[in-house]
Design a protein around this motif. Structure first.
Motif, PDB file in Angstrom:
ATOM      1  N   THR A 186       0.838  -1.185   0.000  1.00  0.00           N
ATOM      2  CA  THR A 186       0.000   0.000   0.000  1.00  0.00           C
ATOM      3  C   THR A 186       0.876   1.239   0.000  1.00  0.00           C
ATOM      4  OG1 THR A 186      -1.644  -1.200   1.287  1.00  0.00           O
ATOM      5  CG2 THR A 186      -1.865   1.193   1.213  1.00  0.00           C
ATOM      6  N   TYR A 187       0.564   2.183  -0.877  1.00  0.00           N
ATOM      7  CA  TYR A 187       1.308   3.431  -0.974  1.00  0.00           C
ATOM      8  C   TYR A 187       0.344   4.600  -0.958  1.00  0.00           C
ATOM      9  CZ  TYR A 187       5.169   0.487  -2.548  1.00  0.00           C
ATOM     10  OH  TYR A 187       6.138  -0.469  -2.634  1.00  0.00           O
ATOM     11  N   ILE A 188       0.822   5.712  -0.430  1.00  0.00           N
ATOM     12  CA  ILE A 188       0.089   6.973  -0.519  1.00  0.00           C
ATOM     13  C   ILE A 188       0.906   7.860  -1.441  1.00  0.00           C
ATOM     14  CG2 ILE A 188      -0.775   8.976   0.730  1.00  0.00           C
ATOM     15  CD1 ILE A 188      -1.095   7.154   3.168  1.00  0.00           C
ATOM     16  N   ARG A 189       0.323   8.189  -2.581  1.00  0.00           N
ATOM     17  CA  ARG A 189       1.037   8.915  -3.629  1.00  0.00           C
ATOM     18  C   ARG A 189       0.369  10.270  -3.901  1.00  0.00           C
ATOM     19  NH1 ARG A 189       4.435   5.128  -5.193  1.00  0.00           N
ATOM     20  NH2 ARG A 189       3.850   3.074  -5.969  1.00  0.00           N
ATOM     21  N   PRO A 190       1.152  11.217  -4.370  1.00  0.00           N
ATOM     22  CA  PRO A 190       0.534  12.484  -4.791  1.00  0.00           C
ATOM     23  C   PRO A 190      -0.304  12.267  -6.047  1.00  0.00           C
ATOM     24  CG  PRO A 190       2.904  12.521  -5.204  1.00  0.00           C
ATOM     25  CD  PRO A 190       2.596  11.229  -4.499  1.00  0.00           C
ATOM     26  N   VAL A 191      -1.446  12.904  -6.104  1.00  0.00           N
ATOM     27  CA  VAL A 191      -2.316  12.747  -7.267  1.00  0.00           C
ATOM     28  C   VAL A 191      -1.613  13.239  -8.531  1.00  0.00           C
ATOM     29  CG1 VAL A 191      -3.564  14.934  -7.130  1.00  0.00           C
ATOM     30  CG2 VAL A 191      -4.715  12.905  -8.010  1.00  0.00           C
ATOM     31  N   GLU A 192      -0.637  14.134  -8.361  1.00  0.00           N
ATOM     32  CA  GLU A 192       0.097  14.654  -9.513  1.00  0.00           C
ATOM     33  C   GLU A 192       0.874  13.567 -10.251  1.00  0.00           C
ATOM     34  OE1 GLU A 192       0.019  18.019  -6.437  1.00  0.00           O
ATOM     35  OE2 GLU A 192       0.289  15.862  -6.398  1.00  0.00           O
ATOM     36  N   LYS A 193       1.063  12.410  -9.619  1.00  0.00           N
ATOM     37  CA  LYS A 193       1.709  11.301 -10.327  1.00  0.00           C
ATOM     38  C   LYS A 193       0.847  10.850 -11.505  1.00  0.00           C
ATOM     39  CE  LYS A 193       3.358   6.636 -10.169  1.00  0.00           C
ATOM     40  NZ  LYS A 193       3.368   5.349  -9.558  1.00  0.00           N
ATOM     41  N   LEU A 194      -0.458  10.984 -11.354  1.00  0.00           N
ATOM     42  CA  LEU A 194      -1.392  10.516 -12.379  1.00  0.00           C
ATOM     43  C   LEU A 194      -1.974  11.631 -13.229  1.00  0.00           C
ATOM     44  CD1 LEU A 194      -3.397   7.919 -10.283  1.00  0.00           C
ATOM     45  CD2 LEU A 194      -1.449   7.500 -11.780  1.00  0.00           C
ATOM     46  N   LEU A 239      -2.287  18.573 -13.321  1.00  0.00           N
ATOM     47  CA  LEU A 239      -3.356  19.428 -12.814  1.00  0.00           C
ATOM     48  C   LEU A 239      -3.525  20.714 -13.604  1.00  0.00           C
ATOM     49  CD1 LEU A 239      -2.837  18.860  -8.991  1.00  0.00           C
ATOM     50  CD2 LEU A 239      -4.535  17.814 -10.497  1.00  0.00           C
ATOM     51  N   ASP A 240      -2.528  21.106 -14.388  1.00  0.00           N
ATOM     52  CA  ASP A 240      -2.685  22.272 -15.256  1.00  0.00           C
ATOM     53  C   ASP A 240      -3.577  21.951 -16.452  1.00  0.00           C
ATOM     54  OD1 ASP A 240      -1.042  23.867 -13.660  1.00  0.00           O
ATOM     55  OD2 ASP A 240       0.764  23.202 -14.713  1.00  0.00           O
ATOM     56  N   GLU A 241      -3.607  20.688 -16.838  1.00  0.00           N
ATOM     57  CA  GLU A 241      -4.373  20.253 -18.007  1.00  0.00           C
ATOM     58  C   GLU A 241      -5.731  19.655 -17.642  1.00  0.00           C
ATOM     59  OE1 GLU A 241      -3.416  20.483 -21.279  1.00  0.00           O
ATOM     60  OE2 GLU A 241      -1.727  21.673 -20.574  1.00  0.00           O
ATOM     61  N   GLU A 242      -5.749  18.882 -16.549  1.00  0.00           N
ATOM     62  CA  GLU A 242      -6.967  18.162 -16.171  1.00  0.00           C
ATOM     63  C   GLU A 242      -7.042  18.085 -14.650  1.00  0.00           C
ATOM     64  OE1 GLU A 242      -6.589  14.247 -17.857  1.00  0.00           O
ATOM     65  OE2 GLU A 242      -4.638  13.945 -16.967  1.00  0.00           O
ATOM     66  N   ASP A 243      -7.948  18.823 -14.069  1.00  0.00           N
ATOM     67  CA  ASP A 243      -8.058  18.791 -12.618  1.00  0.00           C
ATOM     68  C   ASP A 243      -9.425  18.316 -12.135  1.00  0.00           C
ATOM     69  OD1 ASP A 243      -9.589  20.988 -13.213  1.00  0.00           O
ATOM     70  OD2 ASP A 243      -8.674  22.293 -11.721  1.00  0.00           O
ATOM     71  N   THR A 244     -10.338  18.085 -13.047  1.00  0.00           N
ATOM     72  CA  THR A 244     -11.674  17.624 -12.674  1.00  0.00           C
ATOM     73  C   THR A 244     -11.963  16.296 -13.348  1.00  0.00           C
ATOM     74  OG1 THR A 244     -12.411  19.907 -12.463  1.00  0.00           O
ATOM     75  CG2 THR A 244     -14.116  18.229 -12.617  1.00  0.00           C
ATOM     76  N   MET A 245     -12.096  15.270 -12.529  1.00  0.00           N
ATOM     77  CA  MET A 245     -12.471  13.949 -13.039  1.00  0.00           C
ATOM     78  C   MET A 245     -12.951  13.096 -11.882  1.00  0.00           C
ATOM     79  SD  MET A 245      -8.870  12.056 -14.033  1.00  0.00           S
ATOM     80  CE  MET A 245      -8.787  13.030 -15.488  1.00  0.00           C
ATOM     81  N   VAL A 260     -18.882  10.503  -9.738  1.00  0.00           N
ATOM     82  CA  VAL A 260     -19.112  11.951  -9.674  1.00  0.00           C
ATOM     83  C   VAL A 260     -17.774  12.677  -9.811  1.00  0.00           C
ATOM     84  CG1 VAL A 260     -19.912  13.840  -8.215  1.00  0.00           C
ATOM     85  CG2 VAL A 260     -21.153  11.667  -8.235  1.00  0.00           C
ATOM     86  N   PRO A 261     -17.657  13.572 -10.770  1.00  0.00           N
ATOM     87  CA  PRO A 261     -16.400  14.316 -10.918  1.00  0.00           C
ATOM     88  C   PRO A 261     -16.113  15.175  -9.683  1.00  0.00           C
ATOM     89  CG  PRO A 261     -17.745  14.556 -12.879  1.00  0.00           C
ATOM     90  CD  PRO A 261     -18.607  13.908 -11.832  1.00  0.00           C
ATOM     91  N   ARG A 262     -14.842  15.260  -9.327  1.00  0.00           N
ATOM     92  CA  ARG A 262     -14.398  16.148  -8.254  1.00  0.00           C
ATOM     93  C   ARG A 262     -13.194  16.917  -8.750  1.00  0.00           C
ATOM     94  NH1 ARG A 262     -10.024  15.064  -4.922  1.00  0.00           N
ATOM     95  NH2 ARG A 262     -10.997  16.081  -3.146  1.00  0.00           N
ATOM     96  N   ARG A 263     -12.939  18.049  -8.141  1.00  0.00           N
ATOM     97  CA  ARG A 263     -11.779  18.853  -8.518  1.00  0.00           C
ATOM     98  C   ARG A 263     -10.592  18.392  -7.692  1.00  0.00           C
ATOM     99  NH1 ARG A 263      -9.343  23.883  -7.290  1.00  0.00           N
ATOM    100  NH2 ARG A 263      -8.255  24.629  -9.140  1.00  0.00           N
ATOM    101  N   TRP A 264      -9.576  17.845  -8.353  1.00  0.00           N
ATOM    102  CA  TRP A 264      -8.350  17.401  -7.705  1.00  0.00           C
ATOM    103  C   TRP A 264      -7.403  18.587  -7.641  1.00  0.00           C
ATOM    104  CZ3 TRP A 264      -8.395  12.503  -5.803  1.00  0.00           C
ATOM    105  CH2 TRP A 264      -9.393  11.669  -6.276  1.00  0.00           C
ATOM    106  N   LYS A 265      -6.655  18.682  -6.550  1.00  0.00           N
ATOM    107  CA  LYS A 265      -5.745  19.813  -6.419  1.00  0.00           C
ATOM    108  C   LYS A 265      -4.403  19.356  -5.865  1.00  0.00           C
ATOM    109  CE  LYS A 265      -8.055  20.995  -2.158  1.00  0.00           C
ATOM    110  NZ  LYS A 265      -9.069  21.797  -1.574  1.00  0.00           N
TER     111      LYS A 265
END
Length: 100
Positions: free
Chosen positions: A25-33, A36-42, A83-88
């Motif tokens: 189990t790992y806790i990773r920054p969402v920025e790995k996937l 956020l400049d291009e796609e922040d809502t999904m 449901v889409p959410r805004r990732w930051k």
């Protein structure tokens, strides 16, 4: 044990999760996937699909504005996955992965 007795195929999954050679189990920054400049809502499902490209399984997330001391706020198996959410920046995802 009751799950294995009732559903024999679950033993493969449990062995993978709980053996020393299995997934970790790992806790990773969402920025790995996400860029956020291009796609922040999904949706959570969309993030999970992106993680599959890395052979990872997303099981939850921690919003950036919640402290780790609030462990109950770590969202495992979130409701409303479509449901889409805004990732930051600072959001974390919880993944199962074979490698770091």
């Amino acid at each position: 044990m009751a799950q294995v007795a009732e559903e024999k195929d679950i033993n493969v999954v449990l062995s993978e999760l709980f053996s020393s050679d299995g997934s970790e189990t790992y806790i990773r920054p969402v920025e790995k996937l996400l860029d956020l400049d291009e796609e922040d809502t999904m949706s959570f499902w969309d993030v999970a699909l992106k993680a599959r490209q890395y052979r990872e399984v997303v099981v939850g997330y921690k919003p950036a504005d919640l402290d780790y001391d609030d462990a109950e706020e770590l969202i495992i198996n979130p409701p409303n996955k479509s449901v889409p959410r805004r990732w930051k920046e600072g959001d974390k995802i919880v993944v199962f992965s074979l490698e770091d």
